[in-house]
Design a protein around this motif. Structure first.
Motif, PDB file in Angstrom:
ATOM      1  N   UNK A  71       1.165  -1.075  -0.020  1.00  0.00           N
ATOM      2  CA  UNK A  71      -0.022  -0.044  -0.073  1.00  0.00           C
ATOM      3  C   UNK A  71       0.815   1.362   0.013  1.00  0.00           C
ATOM      4  N   UNK A  72       2.009   1.331   0.735  1.00  0.00           N
ATOM      5  CA  UNK A  72       2.959   2.337   1.072  1.00  0.00           C
ATOM      6  C   UNK A  72       3.459   2.785  -0.348  1.00  0.00           C
ATOM      7  N   UNK A  73       4.074   1.663  -1.409  1.00  0.00           N
ATOM      8  CA  UNK A  73       4.674   1.712  -2.698  1.00  0.00           C
ATOM      9  C   UNK A  73       3.483   2.358  -3.454  1.00  0.00           C
ATOM     10  N   UNK A  74       2.447   1.870  -3.616  1.00  0.00           N
ATOM     11  CA  UNK A  74       1.491   2.112  -4.501  1.00  0.00           C
ATOM     12  C   UNK A  74       0.968   3.522  -4.267  1.00  0.00           C
ATOM     13  N   UNK A  75       0.721   3.876  -3.165  1.00  0.00           N
ATOM     14  CA  UNK A  75       0.509   5.491  -2.865  1.00  0.00           C
ATOM     15  C   UNK A  75       1.593   6.154  -3.166  1.00  0.00           C
ATOM     16  N   UNK A  76       2.828   5.785  -3.252  1.00  0.00           N
ATOM     17  CA  UNK A  76       4.004   6.619  -3.527  1.00  0.00           C
ATOM     18  C   UNK A  76       3.961   6.696  -5.380  1.00  0.00           C
ATOM     19  N   UNK A  77       3.815   5.710  -5.748  1.00  0.00           N
ATOM     20  CA  UNK A  77       3.993   5.355  -7.122  1.00  0.00           C
ATOM     21  C   UNK A  77       2.727   6.166  -7.903  1.00  0.00           C
ATOM     22  N   UNK A  79       1.048   8.828  -6.671  1.00  0.00           N
ATOM     23  CA  UNK A  79       1.227  10.179  -6.240  1.00  0.00           C
ATOM     24  C   UNK A  79       2.497  10.887  -7.253  1.00  0.00           C
ATOM     25  N   UNK A  80       3.488  10.104  -7.318  1.00  0.00           N
ATOM     26  CA  UNK A  80       4.633  10.395  -8.097  1.00  0.00           C
ATOM     27  C   UNK A  80       4.485  10.540  -9.691  1.00  0.00           C
ATOM     28  N   UNK A  81       3.362   9.846  -9.941  1.00  0.00           N
ATOM     29  CA  UNK A  81       3.247   9.711 -11.639  1.00  0.00           C
ATOM     30  C   UNK A  81       1.817  10.256 -11.958  1.00  0.00           C
ATOM     31  N   UNK A  82       1.759  11.529 -11.475  1.00  0.00           N
ATOM     32  CA  UNK A  82       0.491  12.332 -11.595  1.00  0.00           C
ATOM     33  C   UNK A  82       0.368  13.675 -12.135  1.00  0.00           C
ATOM     34  N   UNK A  83       1.366  13.974 -13.011  1.00  0.00           N
ATOM     35  CA  UNK A  83       1.622  15.595 -13.481  1.00  0.00           C
ATOM     36  C   UNK A  83       0.593  15.567 -14.767  1.00  0.00           C
ATOM     37  N   UNK A  84      -0.329  16.269 -14.617  1.00  0.00           N
ATOM     38  CA  UNK A  84      -1.486  16.481 -15.458  1.00  0.00           C
ATOM     39  C   UNK A  84      -0.908  17.376 -16.545  1.00  0.00           C
ATOM     40  N   UNK A 119      -9.545   9.844  -7.938  1.00  0.00           N
ATOM     41  CA  UNK A 119      -8.572  10.591  -7.452  1.00  0.00           C
ATOM     42  C   UNK A 119      -7.685  11.853  -7.991  1.00  0.00           C
ATOM     43  N   UNK A 120      -7.320  11.312  -9.297  1.00  0.00           N
ATOM     44  CA  UNK A 120      -6.712  12.367 -10.042  1.00  0.00           C
ATOM     45  C   UNK A 120      -7.870  13.266 -10.645  1.00  0.00           C
ATOM     46  N   UNK A 121      -8.972  12.579 -10.876  1.00  0.00           N
ATOM     47  CA  UNK A 121      -9.976  13.650 -11.284  1.00  0.00           C
ATOM     48  C   UNK A 121     -10.162  13.604 -12.866  1.00  0.00           C
ATOM     49  N   UNK A 122      -9.742  12.527 -13.471  1.00  0.00           N
ATOM     50  CA  UNK A 122      -9.827  12.571 -15.091  1.00  0.00           C
ATOM     51  C   UNK A 122     -11.323  12.233 -15.300  1.00  0.00           C
TER      52      UNK A 122
END
Length: 196
Positions: A71-77, A79-84, A119-122
């Motif tokens: 869960x920690x890695x998925x959250x990091x991944x 969030x870190x791969x989310x520049x729109x 979450x990212x809102x797409x």
């Protein structure tokens, strides 16, 4: 039909670098180790919906980083791969306002597909998502394009794929679709000119 990674979402929010750029510094293991123990042996089945992300991640992390939970890695991944790509989103809004349906067409597993939409809102910017784990086929396999086309009920020439992968572009054209190869130098304005 718009691809996600490399088109609508492009790297870390702060600088656009790959999400694994600071993985060792932040979580204590290398991207090479993650590739060797997780992506290389497991990703194909996960992205095609044949296997679950969390179970395989748990196995890999036990070997390379037992101090990090899946869960920690998925959250990091995520969030870190989310520049729109805000300019492209703005263009797609204008295309939709003109009455053209816009969908995501992407190679994703189930959890990130849901995260991207909710979450990212797409979900606010598109009419839906077609992704590999749900379809059981991935780009550039022809089955991906056939299943998407059947779902929307349009002829190939009525569909446009925007993608950063040359093999995906070539496959879309082979399927009878229109296709636009997206690069970091592409102008969002071209999308409206092709769609309206």
């Amino acid at each position: 039909m718009v691809d996600v990674d490399g088109v609508l979402v492009d790297g870390r929010p702060e600088d656009g670098r790959h999400w694994q750029a600071s993985l060792e510094e932040d979580l204590g293991f290398t991207s090479d180790a993650l590739h060797e123990h997780f992506f290389a042996p497991c990703w194909e089945n996960i992205v095609l919906g044949r296997a679950g992300l969390m179970e395989h991640l748990a196995t890999a992390l036990q070997k390379i980083a037992p101090h990090v939970s899946p869960a920690q890695l998925v959250s990091y991944w995520f969030q870190m791969d989310s520049r729109l790509a805000a300019p492209l989103l703005a263009e797609l809004s204008l295309v939709r306002a003109a009455g053209v349906r816009v969908y995501l067409a992407t190679n994703q597993e189930h959890l990130r597909a849901a995260w991207l939409m909710e979450k990212l809102g797409l979900a606010e910017h598109v009419d839906g998502i077609f992704y590999s784990a749900r379809l059981g086929a991935k780009k550039p396999d022809m089955e991906f394009f056939a299943r998407v086309q059947a779902a929307v009920g349009l002829r190939g020439e009525e569909l446009l794929l925007i993608d950063d992968s040359r093999p995906n572009i070539e496959a879309a054209r082979k399927a009878g679709w229109q296709a636009l190869h997206w690069t970091k130098h592409s102008s969002p304005g071209i999308v409206r000119s092709l769609c309206t």
